[in-house]
Write a protein that holds these residues in place. Structure first.
Motif, PDB file in Angstrom:
ATOM      1  N   LEU A 104       0.760  -1.341   0.072  1.00 15.00           N
ATOM      2  CA  LEU A 104       0.176   0.189  -0.183  1.00 15.00           C
ATOM      3  C   LEU A 104       0.833   1.176   0.054  1.00 15.00           C
ATOM      4  N   LEU A 105       1.908   1.387   0.756  1.00 17.04           N
ATOM      5  CA  LEU A 105       2.833   2.346   0.697  1.00 17.04           C
ATOM      6  C   LEU A 105       3.781   2.642  -0.165  1.00 17.04           C
ATOM      7  N   ALA A 106       3.964   1.636  -1.065  1.00 21.84           N
ATOM      8  CA  ALA A 106       4.844   1.567  -2.027  1.00 21.84           C
ATOM      9  C   ALA A 106       4.790   2.784  -2.977  1.00 21.84           C
ATOM     10  N   ASP A 107       3.792   3.661  -3.058  1.00 19.22           N
ATOM     11  CA  ASP A 107       3.467   4.846  -3.552  1.00 19.22           C
ATOM     12  C   ASP A 107       4.276   6.112  -3.094  1.00 19.22           C
ATOM     13  N   ARG A 108       4.575   5.674  -1.729  1.00 20.40           N
ATOM     14  CA  ARG A 108       5.144   6.688  -0.910  1.00 20.40           C
ATOM     15  C   ARG A 108       4.351   8.050  -0.792  1.00 20.40           C
ATOM     16  N   ILE A 109       2.945   7.653  -0.961  1.00 20.54           N
ATOM     17  CA  ILE A 109       2.068   8.938  -0.586  1.00 20.54           C
ATOM     18  C   ILE A 109       1.727   8.906   0.969  1.00 20.54           C
ATOM     19  N   PRO A 110       1.945  10.028   1.559  1.00 16.85           N
ATOM     20  CA  PRO A 110       1.887  10.176   3.074  1.00 16.85           C
ATOM     21  C   PRO A 110       0.143   9.801   3.344  1.00 16.85           C
ATOM     22  N   ARG A 111       0.048   8.954   4.275  1.00 16.00           N
ATOM     23  CA  ARG A 111      -1.461   8.827   4.913  1.00 16.00           C
ATOM     24  C   ARG A 111      -1.394   8.750   6.418  1.00 16.00           C
ATOM     25  N   ASN A 112      -2.441   8.948   6.988  1.00 15.65           N
ATOM     26  CA  ASN A 112      -2.722   8.774   8.189  1.00 15.65           C
ATOM     27  C   ASN A 112      -3.191   7.305   8.795  1.00 15.65           C
ATOM     28  N   VAL A 113      -3.131   7.131   9.996  1.00 14.65           N
ATOM     29  CA  VAL A 113      -3.440   5.611  10.371  1.00 14.65           C
ATOM     30  C   VAL A 113      -4.884   5.103  10.034  1.00 14.65           C
ATOM     31  N   THR A 147       8.804   6.249   7.611  1.00 10.98           N
ATOM     32  CA  THR A 147       8.819   7.588   7.999  1.00 10.98           C
ATOM     33  C   THR A 147       7.630   8.281   8.335  1.00 10.98           C
ATOM     34  N   VAL A 148       7.633   9.207   9.401  1.00 11.69           N
ATOM     35  CA  VAL A 148       6.521   9.867   9.977  1.00 11.69           C
ATOM     36  C   VAL A 148       6.591  11.347   9.817  1.00 11.69           C
ATOM     37  N   LEU A 149       5.540  11.811   9.186  1.00 10.39           N
ATOM     38  CA  LEU A 149       5.213  13.181   8.965  1.00 10.39           C
ATOM     39  C   LEU A 149       4.330  14.112   9.915  1.00 10.39           C
ATOM     40  N   PRO A 150       4.673  15.127  10.491  1.00  8.37           N
ATOM     41  CA  PRO A 150       3.671  15.696  11.536  1.00  8.37           C
ATOM     42  C   PRO A 150       2.620  16.394  10.657  1.00  8.37           C
ATOM     43  N   TYR A 157       2.239   8.856   7.422  1.00 15.90           N
ATOM     44  CA  TYR A 157       3.089   7.637   7.497  1.00 15.90           C
ATOM     45  C   TYR A 157       3.306   7.750   6.006  1.00 15.90           C
ATOM     46  N   GLN A 158       4.580   7.503   5.558  1.00 12.74           N
ATOM     47  CA  GLN A 158       5.000   6.977   4.160  1.00 12.74           C
ATOM     48  C   GLN A 158       6.177   6.035   4.130  1.00 12.74           C
ATOM     49  N   LEU A 159       6.346   5.212   3.015  1.00 10.87           N
ATOM     50  CA  LEU A 159       7.562   4.204   3.073  1.00 10.87           C
ATOM     51  C   LEU A 159       8.776   4.923   3.025  1.00 10.87           C
ATOM     52  N   ALA A 160      10.062   4.737   3.831  1.00  6.87           N
ATOM     53  CA  ALA A 160      11.237   5.122   3.805  1.00  6.87           C
ATOM     54  C   ALA A 160      11.682   5.048   2.332  1.00  6.87           C
ATOM     55  N   GLY A 161      12.695   5.965   1.874  1.00  7.51           N
ATOM     56  CA  GLY A 161      13.294   6.149   0.748  1.00  7.51           C
ATOM     57  C   GLY A 161      14.037   4.875   0.429  1.00  7.51           C
TER      58      GLY A 161
END
Length: 430
Positions: A104-113, A147-150, A157-161
């Motif tokens: 799901l996070l492979a697109d590296r788009i930030p999402r909340n829980v 990685t987490v972004l406030p 949350y998004q997948l790390a580089g």
């Protein structure tokens, strides 16, 4: 009944089996007394599935079989004992949620829980509790996978580089460094895992002297290093690995320690010491009960429990730095004054200058004095002269005198020499 499963939940369960029955290679099924014979059989089958290419067997008197690992570190690309770290058990939900999140996070788009939980249900038709997803993401943040972004009061949350995509030109050189790290440094399992992830193999480095068994102790080494860095007290669970019934434990106080004895020891870890001769690793700590410096082998430590900060850490460290120059090995003895040792040897100065070099190079700060032609004397001051005895015995055949201010050391030395003489003496034919 103990059922056989190849995966393990805790690494500490397998550590003693691998060490005793495979690294040391002298125990048989009959020597295993901690649990049932069925448990031993299950552990043996698990380990043999991990190290199938390196397992050998020997039969002894009475048709007893010992099983051990044999390999040449100069000929292997990676430590085979790392396989033990890569077999942790998991539940069906654990593994499903892992792959759902990675996909799901492979697109590296930030999402909340909440968004991640809803999308997992929509895409994969599996409903997870949002708290379960949150805990898994928090664990992946700690491990660097996510990685987490406030964003206001929420976290995205998004997948790390991925280094393979972000810096493709840098990767080959870094992988060479990882190939070296996975064999030469503590926690080399981390480097081995990175190579697996990148589908890479160590093709550049081989090590003639590689202490492969160290990886079994890394789970103990890590919390000790953390405690040293943060200046914390710890409680060690230590199991004696050999018969010490005739000797006092380090620190000098208490009853003799017998093989298999499990003790709880509280103190402040100060330094990790490594023997360049045997490869054994020790933790030197200030023992709380005796208020003395003591050292314990990492392979004898079963668990490390972190306690509160030690306000006197700096004082203990200063004491260690003052006393360590007079330690011949890792023992600080049990006396207030160092032992005074004198070893006198004879040699041929023309053909055997290497003996003088050995005294100077291996004497660890001792003084070498030429008494007269062909006779040299080595003197030193050390906390535990018993550690010096095995080295002194290597000069057998040249020893003219050996004295120690601690009488029992001197008596033990000459008793050992006499016993060795009876073992190797030959009688002239009539």
């Amino acid at each position: 009944m103990s059922d056989f499963k190849e995966l393990v939940k805790r690494f500490e369960k397998i550590r003693s089996y691998v060490r005793d029955f495979y690294i040391y290679g002298f125990k048989t099924r009959e020597d295993f007394t901690d649990k049932s014979a069925r448990t031993y059989d299950n552990e043996r089958r698990r380990i043999e599935s991990w190290f199938s290419g390196y397992v050998r067997q020997e039969y002894h008197a009475g048709h007893k079989k010992s099983v051990f690992i044999t390999l040449d570190s100069n000929r292997i690309a990676s430590n085979p004992l790392y396989h033990a770290w890569k077999t942790k058990s998991f539940t069906a939900n654990d593994i499903m949620l892992h792959f759902f999140l990675m996909d799901l996070l492979a697109d590296r788009i930030p999402r909340n829980v909440d968004a991640i939980t809803d999308e997992i249900q929509n895409h994969y038709q599996v409903l997870f509790d949002s708290q379960t997803v949150r805990r898994k993401l928090a664990a992946y943040v700690r491990e660097g996978l996510v990685t987490v972004l406030p964003e206001g009061r929420r976290h995205l949350y998004q997948l790390a580089g991925d280094l393979r995509q972000d810096a493709p030109d840098l990767l080959p050189g870094l992988l060479d460094a990882v190939c070296f790290f996975q064999a030469a440094a503590p926690f080399g399992f981390v480097g081995s895992t990175i190579l697996d992830f990148c589908h890479a193999v160590n093709e550049r480095f081989r090590f003639r002297h590689d202490f492969l068994v160290h990886t079994l102790e890394d789970e103990i080494l890590l919390p000790l290093l953390d405690a040293i860095r943060d200046r914390y007290l710890v409680t060690l669970t230590v199991r004696s690995s050999r018969d010490r019934s005739v000797r006092r434990p380090q620190g000098g106080a208490g009853q003799p320690v017998r093989s298999g004895t499990v003790r709880q020891i509280t103190g402040t870890p100060l330094k990790i010491l490594v023997s360049t001769q045997t490869g054994r690793r020790y933790v030197c700590m200030h023992k709380q009960s005796s208020r003395r410096l003591v050292s314990y082998r990492l392979d004898a430590i079963q668990a490390v429990e972190r306690l509160e900060p030690d306000q006197d850490f700096q004082t203990h460290m200063e004491g260690f730095l003052r006393n360590v120059p007079a330690a011949f090995g890792v023992s600080f003895g049990s006396r207030r004054e160092p032992d005074q040792v004198r070893l006198r040897v004879t040699l041929d100065e023309v053909t055997e200058p290497h003996i003088i070099q050995r005294l100077e190079r291996e004497g660890r700060g001792g003084t070498v004095t030429r008494i007269e032609p062909g006779i040299y004397e080595y003197t030193t001051s050390c906390w535990d002269a018993m550690e010096l005895v095995p080295w002194a015995r290597t000069f057998t055949g040249r020893i003219l005198a050996f004295t120690c201010s601690r009488r029992e050391v001197e008596v033990q030395f000459w008793a050992d020499m006499k016993k060795m003489g009876t073992l190797y003496e030959t009688k002239e034919p009539l």
